[in-house]
Design an enzyme around this catalytic site. Structure first.
Site, PDB file in Angstrom:
ATOM      1  N   ARG A   1      37.350  60.617  83.687  1.00  0.00           N
ATOM      2  CA  ARG A   1      36.848  59.253  83.836  1.00  0.00           C
ATOM      3  C   ARG A   1      37.613  58.514  84.923  1.00  0.00           C
ATOM      4  NH1 ARG A   1      37.126  57.967  77.408  1.00  0.00           N
ATOM      5  NH2 ARG A   1      34.977  58.544  76.896  1.00  0.00           N
TER       6      ARG A   1
ATOM      7  N   ASP B   1      55.655  37.280  87.547  1.00  0.00           N
ATOM      8  CA  ASP B   1      54.739  37.392  88.690  1.00  0.00           C
ATOM      9  C   ASP B   1      55.466  37.608  90.022  1.00  0.00           C
ATOM     10  OD1 ASP B   1      52.833  36.753  86.787  1.00  0.00           O
ATOM     11  OD2 ASP B   1      52.746  34.638  87.346  1.00  0.00           O
TER      12      ASP B   1
ATOM     13  N   THR C   1      59.836  34.373  86.379  1.00  0.00           N
ATOM     14  CA  THR C   1      58.425  34.706  86.193  1.00  0.00           C
ATOM     15  C   THR C   1      58.237  36.205  86.408  1.00  0.00           C
ATOM     16  OG1 THR C   1      56.199  34.588  87.143  1.00  0.00           O
ATOM     17  CG2 THR C   1      57.967  33.936  88.597  1.00  0.00           C
TER      18      THR C   1
ATOM     19  N   ARG D   1      48.998  36.425  88.164  1.00  0.00           N
ATOM     20  CA  ARG D   1      48.352  35.186  88.567  1.00  0.00           C
ATOM     21  C   ARG D   1      47.788  35.337  89.986  1.00  0.00           C
ATOM     22  NH1 ARG D   1      48.722  30.556  85.587  1.00  0.00           N
ATOM     23  NH2 ARG D   1      50.700  31.038  84.635  1.00  0.00           N
TER      24      ARG D   1
HETATM   25  O1  F6P Z   1      52.992  33.404  84.948  1.00  0.00           O
HETATM   26  C1  F6P Z   1      53.174  34.440  84.069  1.00  0.00           C
HETATM   27  C2  F6P Z   1      51.876  34.860  83.439  1.00  0.00           C
HETATM   28  O2  F6P Z   1      52.137  35.918  82.548  1.00  0.00           O
HETATM   29  C3  F6P Z   1      50.782  35.220  84.433  1.00  0.00           C
HETATM   30  O3  F6P Z   1      50.945  36.513  84.944  1.00  0.00           O
HETATM   31  C4  F6P Z   1      49.554  35.038  83.582  1.00  0.00           C
HETATM   32  O4  F6P Z   1      48.429  34.722  84.364  1.00  0.00           O
HETATM   33  C5  F6P Z   1      49.914  33.873  82.715  1.00  0.00           C
HETATM   34  O5  F6P Z   1      51.321  33.803  82.680  1.00  0.00           O
HETATM   35  C6  F6P Z   1      49.386  33.972  81.298  1.00  0.00           C
HETATM   36  O6  F6P Z   1      49.675  32.779  80.651  1.00  0.00           O
HETATM   37  P1  F6P Z   1      49.530  32.544  79.082  1.00  0.00           P
HETATM   38  O7  F6P Z   1      50.675  33.232  78.407  1.00  0.00           O
HETATM   39  O8  F6P Z   1      49.588  31.070  78.936  1.00  0.00           O
HETATM   40  O9  F6P Z   1      48.221  33.165  78.680  1.00  0.00           O
END
Ligand code: F6P
Length: 342
Positions: free
Chosen positions: A163, A128, A126, A172
């Site tokens: 700005r 994240d 991930t 997430r």
């Molecule tokens: O978990 C990885 C991620 O990229 C998160 O950072 C994000 O919130 C989510 O997936 C986005 O998911 P999708 O590609 O389904 O919009």
């Protein structure tokens, strides 16, 4: 032994390097055969497979995305879902074990299937970096690098126009991408889900930077919860794992900052750009090692485990260890970054 590989959940730079590492180690060290399931659990549920001989993984470590495709399909939902159907499909295909490459949602599905008798090992992925049982997930380093390059660009246009620039990054419910990309790009404020922050405080940091003649830069994680709110900003419903789709907090904050500080403010959502393109060298190496180690887990029949990075070592941990807790940004890491705000 015939092994099925699947990539499931949001894609992430480095997935192809895992596939290559697994296939090469499997063929060279164990004489295994490989098939790939298309689009994560969907392919497993529908027996949608492709062969993965050695030539299928040639040169793919540097490719972004996943050659197998992915989806956020739930392994247990629908008429083909559930352990019984999946076990029957695997038997018909002659697949003895699965390597599931995924994040928290995917690994939770893998654990449940494993509890019901299917032979699975996991590989955490991930951008994240929110999985507790591993120090880093591959994809995180690349996502950070992409975010930093984009934020550096926002800074030059922000400086030119005097700005305030708000850059919204993914992550997430954790703030790792925001913390690292914000620190690397010299942000004047970093806003993360783990830290509730008031508008007064955010505007104080913005004003301080502005008074020194800087164009204030605010890096905000998509899951940031402003003080007084109880949940992250979400207007796009839930994903198939029942989690809110995030995004848009930057657009919400920008007019509030502008109104309170009088500084013209623009917001940019980096979004899926952070997940695209070629993986960094760090992620390629980590992903390759994890793929190789996952095959060794299969050889050792370590079902229900996933491979994990601890320091510089690749270890094996139970899948449940990855699912117990989110790896959040600890207080001391935020305090360290906060010294540089304003
Ligand atoms: O978990 C990885 C991620 O990229 C998160 O950072 C994000 O919130 C989510 O997936 C986005 O998911 P999708 O590609 O389904 O919009």
């Amino acid at each position: 032994m015939r092994i099925g590989i699947l990539t499931s959940g949001g894609d992430c730079p480095g997935l192809n390097a895992v596939i290559r590492g697994a296939v090469l180690n499997g063929i060279k060290s164990h004489d295994y055969e490989f098939v790939g399931f298309r689009d994560g659990w969907r392919g497993v549920k529908e027996s949608d497979v492709i062969d993965l001989p050695r030539q299928a993984v040639r040169g793919i470590a540097k490719q972004g995305g996943t050659i197998l495709g992915t989806s956020r399909t739930n392994a247990f939902e629908g008429e083909n879902g559930g352990a019984e159907n999946i076990a029957r499909n695997l038997e018909q295909l002659g697949v003895d074990a699965l390597i599931a490459i995924g994040g928290e949602g995917t690994l939770a599905g893998a654990k449940r299937l494993c509890d019901e008798g299917i032979r699975i090992v996991g590989v955490p992925k991930t951008i994240d970096n929110d999985l507790d049982a591993t120090d880093y997930t591959f994809g995180f380093d690349t996502a950070n690098q992409i975010a930093v390059e984009a934020i550096d660009r926002l800074r030059t246009t922000g400086e030119s126009h005097h700005r305030c620039m708000v850059a919204e990054v993914m992550g997430r419910h954790v703030g790792w991408i925001a913390l690292h990309s914000g620190m690397a790009s010299g942000a004047h404020a970093i806003l993360i889900p783990e830290q509730s922050t008031s508008m007064d405080q955010i505007c104080e940091w913005v004003n301080e930077a502005n008074e020194r003649g800087r164009a204030p830069l605010v890096v905000v994680a998509e899951g940031f919860v402003p003080e007084g709110d109880s949940e992250a900003f979400s207007t796009r419903g839930l994903d198939t794992f029942g989690r809110p789709r995030l995004g848009g907090i930057g657009e919400l904050l920008a007019p509030m900052i502008e109104e309170r500080t009088g500084i013209e403010t623009r917001a940019t959502v980096l979004g899926h750009i952070q997940r695209g393109g070629v993986p960094s060298a760090f992620d390629r190496v980590l992903a390759t090692r994890l793929g190789m180690a996952a095959v060794d887990s299969v050889a050792n029949e370590a079902w229900g485990t996933m491979v994990a990075l601890h320091g510089t070592h690749i270890n094996r941990v139970p899948l449940r260890a990855a699912l117990n807790n989110l790896k959040r940004v600890p207080q001391n890491r935020y305090e360290e970054a906060k010294l540089l705000f304003g």
